[in-house]
Every structure is written in C-alpha cells, then in structure tokens.
Design a protein around this motif. Sequence first.
Motif, mmCIF file in Angstrom:
data_model
loop_
_atom_site.group_PDB
_atom_site.id
_atom_site.type_symbol
_atom_site.label_atom_id
_atom_site.label_comp_id
_atom_site.label_asym_id
_atom_site.label_seq_id
_atom_site.Cartn_x
_atom_site.Cartn_y
_atom_site.Cartn_z
ATOM 1 N N THR A 251 0.833 -1.208 0.000
ATOM 2 C CA THR A 251 0.000 0.000 0.000
ATOM 3 C C THR A 251 0.865 1.254 0.000
ATOM 4 O OG1 THR A 251 -1.832 -1.098 1.141
ATOM 5 C CG2 THR A 251 -1.718 1.298 1.318
ATOM 6 N N ILE A 255 1.272 4.387 -3.126
ATOM 7 C CA ILE A 255 1.122 5.835 -2.933
ATOM 8 C C ILE A 255 2.444 6.546 -3.192
ATOM 9 C CG2 ILE A 255 0.588 7.643 -1.260
ATOM 10 C CD1 ILE A 255 -1.854 6.133 -2.245
ATOM 11 N N ILE A 269 -6.895 9.251 -0.689
ATOM 12 C CA ILE A 269 -7.066 7.847 -0.302
ATOM 13 C C ILE A 269 -8.479 7.649 0.240
ATOM 14 C CG2 ILE A 269 -4.620 7.499 0.103
ATOM 15 C CD1 ILE A 269 -5.210 7.804 3.109
ATOM 16 N N CYS A 280 -0.675 4.296 4.094
ATOM 17 C CA CYS A 280 -0.689 5.338 3.065
ATOM 18 C C CYS A 280 0.161 6.529 3.492
ATOM 19 C CB CYS A 280 -2.121 5.792 2.796
ATOM 20 S SG CYS A 280 -3.147 4.591 1.924
#
Length: 305
Positions: A251, A255, A269, A280
């Motif tokens: 994850t 990003i 997000i 994130c």
Amino acid sequence: MRTMKLGTSTLEVPVVSVGCMRINSLEKTEAERFVQTALDLGANFFDHADIYGGGSCEEIFAEAIHMNDDIREKIILQSKCGIRKRMFDFSKEHILESVDGSLKRLHTDYLDVLLLHRPDALVEPEEVAEAFDILERSGKVRHFGVSNQNPMQIELLKKSVKQPLVANQLQLSITNANMISNGFNVNMENEAAVNRDGSILDYCRLNDITIQPWSPFQYGFFEGVFLGNEKFPELNQKIDEIAEKYQVNNTTIAIAWLLRHPAHMQPVIGTMNVGRLKDCCKASDISLTREEWYEIFRAAGNVLP
C-alpha cells in the motif's frame, strides 16, 4: 506528514488527502477513531462531496471529529458540488445551495477548498464566476478548483472565473496511467498514444494546478484493486520486492509511486481502515528512485517505445 502548497495558493496541505466518501460505512466509535488517527498522523486534509452518502458522510464526519472552533482551525476541509441525480449542474443557484448544505452538515462557516465535481455540458462560465465571487466575498469558500476536467474545460471557466483554480481531482493509479503513458508515445500508432485528456498532466504542471489522484489503488472504473490481485502478478511481484527493500507494505509503495512524480500530486485515499491509513501516510517519507518508478510502471503492462 510532509506538506506542500496547494496549487498557486499559500495553503499548506499534507501530501496525502483523506477521502471521506465511505465514512458512512463506519460505526460511530470507528469513525471517531479513524479521524483521530488521521489527525495524529498529520493527515488533516479531508475530502468530501455533497453527494457522498446523500450528504450523510459530511454529517458523520462532523460528529466523528466533534467539530468546534478549535478543531476547525486544525483541519483543512475540501468539498465538491455539481453532481445531481442523472445530471450535472454548475448553475449559480446550485453551487450556492450546495455549499450552504455542506457547511451546515459539516458544522462550519467555511470550506478551505471547493471543487466542481464533474463537467457540466450546460455550464455557463459567467454563472460559475458569479457564484465563486459571492462565496469568496462571504468567506464561505477560500479556494476553488475542479475535478475530472480537461484543459479546455478549465480554460473555458477561466474565461470568466477570476479566482485561481488550485486543484484538479483526476482518476490516476499505477494501472490507470494513460495521462502519463501517452506522453511516451507521441506521434506513434498504438493504443498508448491515444490522448484522452488533452494533455491534462502537462497542463496542470504548466499552470501550477495540483492534481489530486482519486482511486489510487483501483484498476478500470471501480473494477477492483490491483494490489494482491492475481490479474497483475508481475506488478505485485515488483511492488512487493520494492516494499521489502523499504520495509513497508505494498500500500505504501503504491502511494509513494504517485508522490514520486514531479507534478507534486496529492493522492486522495479512500480507505476507512486505520491500518491502511497509516500505511498510506508512510509514503510521505519514501522517495522512490527513478529506476524503481519505471520498474513499477513497466510491471503494470506499460511498454516504453
């Protein structure tokens, strides 16, 4: 959380925006925990829209954060308007009504940023300009922008709108990166060369408009996430490999890939999971190398000429 300037404004914002479209899926205590975690992480930019949950998402957020004057000074609120049932509406009346509705639901006197949600074929720039002037003079909105618009649509608005348009919210992810891939395929006879957005990436960079990528983990149009998806084995293998190097999870790398682009984007997000929210936000501290960025891009099936 690392910060950046939003467009040409002096507004200092975190590099990750917290989208609240799904906050109505949480129980009250879960929503409270989620927004408090975001604040603790420095992710104090919250993205809303008048249509999310039929307006309930803004109400739930205000209750979850226990909105008051002290809290309001610590957060940045963005909302969007212009989508109505089976139509789009950028009329002066609708914009003003929508903002009043959002302010009431959010328990605040002003929005830091207002975006026009999706292009209205019947837009009259003069009406938008009148609405923006009223909202600015009254102090109800401090900054303005758009969402899902191409360069000529923005230029049409700028014909009458005097306020700087500081942001453009656009669908962009590792697997939905046509705005990037068509730049490699100029004057070539292949699918990747098709320019579907009028070079919006370059336009936003030239005009200092912050791109806010939405659905940064989705492929297609809400068809599903690419992380851990068997449809994208090579991509996931590469992301996992790089994630292991930085000692984070996939994850975070997804990003970080967006944040590495020199356009200085601010991904929105949409997770309501506290753990994924933290993952994130960790991307703020990672800067992928040029080689890693291109490796991920190619692993998603993008072919360099």
